[in-house]
Design an enzyme around this catalytic site. Structure first.
Site, PDB file in Angstrom:
ATOM      1  N   SER A 138       0.888  -1.171   0.000  1.00 58.03           N
ATOM      2  CA  SER A 138       0.000   0.000   0.000  1.00 58.03           C
ATOM      3  C   SER A 138       0.924   1.218   0.000  1.00 58.03           C
ATOM      4  O   SER A 138       1.266   1.756   1.052  1.00 58.03           O
ATOM      5  CB  SER A 138      -0.893   0.008   1.239  1.00 58.03           C
ATOM      6  OG  SER A 138      -1.705  -1.130   1.267  1.00 58.03           O
TER       7      SER A 138
ATOM      8  N   LYS B 236      -6.427   2.872  -2.829  1.00 63.84           N
ATOM      9  CA  LYS B 236      -6.205   2.108  -1.588  1.00 63.84           C
ATOM     10  C   LYS B 236      -6.124   3.054  -0.375  1.00 63.84           C
ATOM     11  O   LYS B 236      -6.667   2.774   0.692  1.00 63.84           O
ATOM     12  CB  LYS B 236      -4.909   1.289  -1.723  1.00 63.84           C
ATOM     13  CG  LYS B 236      -4.443   0.610  -0.455  1.00 63.84           C
ATOM     14  CD  LYS B 236      -5.389  -0.486   0.018  1.00 63.84           C
ATOM     15  CE  LYS B 236      -4.932  -1.060   1.351  1.00 63.84           C
ATOM     16  NZ  LYS B 236      -5.865  -2.053   1.884  1.00 63.84           N
TER      17      LYS B 236
ATOM     18  N   LYS C 272      -0.059   5.289   8.152  1.00 62.10           N
ATOM     19  CA  LYS C 272       0.641   5.626   6.902  1.00 62.10           C
ATOM     20  C   LYS C 272      -0.356   5.812   5.762  1.00 62.10           C
ATOM     21  O   LYS C 272      -0.261   6.751   4.973  1.00 62.10           O
ATOM     22  CB  LYS C 272       1.666   4.518   6.626  1.00 62.10           C
ATOM     23  CG  LYS C 272       2.286   4.448   5.264  1.00 62.10           C
ATOM     24  CD  LYS C 272       1.620   3.465   4.315  1.00 62.10           C
ATOM     25  CE  LYS C 272       1.586   2.033   4.802  1.00 62.10           C
ATOM     26  NZ  LYS C 272       0.883   1.110   3.902  1.00 62.10           N
TER      27      LYS C 272
END
Ligand code: NDP
Length: 304
Positions: free
Chosen positions: A104, A179, A248
């Site tokens: 990701s 994503k 993140k």
């Protein structure tokens, strides 16, 4: 299936045997000819002992072993770092090879990586996954791809080894952008669910009763239908997806929305809250453990 190796077996190298990478690679080992590399060698050796595949000594050796190489690392930073040096991926990738990045990651890094690979005739697709460790174990992940159609078609037979819903969503970086937005929604759902359930618990409503009603109403989500009943109300809190990694992801989404000049107060706020949660709960906490922080602030436990 694309026949790349001897006797029509697809040769694939997989780099990064973490919580999600290992079950993904396991499907590749079952259906193709797999070479793995992992930073901690013992993890790769244990994986190979159970799943019959080759262990490469370096990223370069892994890249040289197959024309399709998959990376699944914490962030784009680790992917970029692994490209370089005499033992790096770039030194092993042959012209005509394809790098599929299932990390990701972030869209800007993906575009940078692709433009570094292109002069060497190495194709790139960003292909982050969703569905968690359970989805990976079942070979039922959702895969969102960024790239051109020809590259996507090359990647598809390999992605089908562990994915169920596999979609080309746009140019390079688009998979990573989508994503990040998905995971920003996940983070917002977790935070909002914890706040609401903490308040309802204090007011004397049992969390299981609140969930029964909400899951038959318009506020429901994967968080209310699965994560909270299975992990919070039970107090189980298995560690499957690090909060640090979700933090993140939300940071990538927040940055992406700023770049697109979209007013994004909610996402910026969720990014800030998860930054705090990461600082307080540490690098090993699971993403659902953010609930513990809200429980602590509210002085109540969401149980039963
Ligand atoms: P983990 O932390 O479990 O594993 C990380 C992997 O990356 C390990 O193989 C680790 O090696 C390796 N690694 C870490 N740092 C470096 C480095 N500097 N150089 C080389 N290798 C390194 O992460 P996950 O498997 O959970 O996540 C991987 C990616 O997938 C992330 O981008 C995450 O956001 C995403 N993801 C995760 C999901 C999940 O449910 N876990 C769901 C969907 C997406 P070592 O063994 O040596 O530590």
């Amino acid at each position: 299936m694309q026949a790349l190796g001897r006797l029509g077996v697809t040769k694939v190298s997989f780099v990064g045997l973490g919580a999600i990478g290992a079950p993904m690679a396991r499907h590749v080992a079952a259906k193709g000819e797999l070479t793995v590399w992992n930073r901690t060698r013992a993890t790769a050796d244990a994986f190979a002992a159970a799943d019959a595949c080759r262990v490469a000594d370096t990223p370069r050796e892994a890249a040289a072993a197959s024309r399709i190489v998959i990376t699944c690392l914490p962030t784009s930073r680790e992917v970029e770092a692994l490209l370089d040096g005499p033992d790096g991926l770039l030194a092993g990738l042959a012209p005509g090879a394809l790098l599929i990045d299932c990390t990701s990651g972030d869209p800007g890094s993906s575009r940078r990586i692709a433009s570094r690979l292109a002069p060497h005739d190495i194709a790139f697709v960003d292909a982050p996954v969703s569905g968690g460790v359970n989805g990976a174990l079942q070979g039922a992940l959702t895969v969102m791809c960024g790239g051109d159609d020809a590259t996507f078609q090359r990647a598809l037979p390999v992605l089908q080894m562990f994915g169920r819903k596999i979609v080309l969503v746009g140019p390079i970086g688009a998979g990573h952008a989508l994503k990040a937005v998905n995971n920003a929604w996940l983070a917002a759902h977790i935070w909002a669910a914890a706040e609401g359930l903490a308040a309802l618990t204090k007011a004397g409503v049992k969390p299981s009763v609140a969930l029964e009603v909400i899951n038959a109403s318009s506020g429901r989500s994967n968080t209310s239908e699965n994560l909270v009943p299975q992990r919070v109300v039970t107090g189980a809190y298995p560690r499957t997806f690090k909060l640090a990694l979700l933090e993140k992801d939300v940071a990538i989404a927040a940055e992406f929305m700023r770049e697109q000049r979209v007013p994004s107060a909610v996402t910026q706020q969720v990014a800030e809250l998860f930054r705090v949660a990461r600082d307080v709960l540490g690098e090993e906490a699971d993403h659902v453990e953010a609930v513990r922080l809200i429980e602590q602030w509210a002085g109540v436990e969401i149980r039963g």
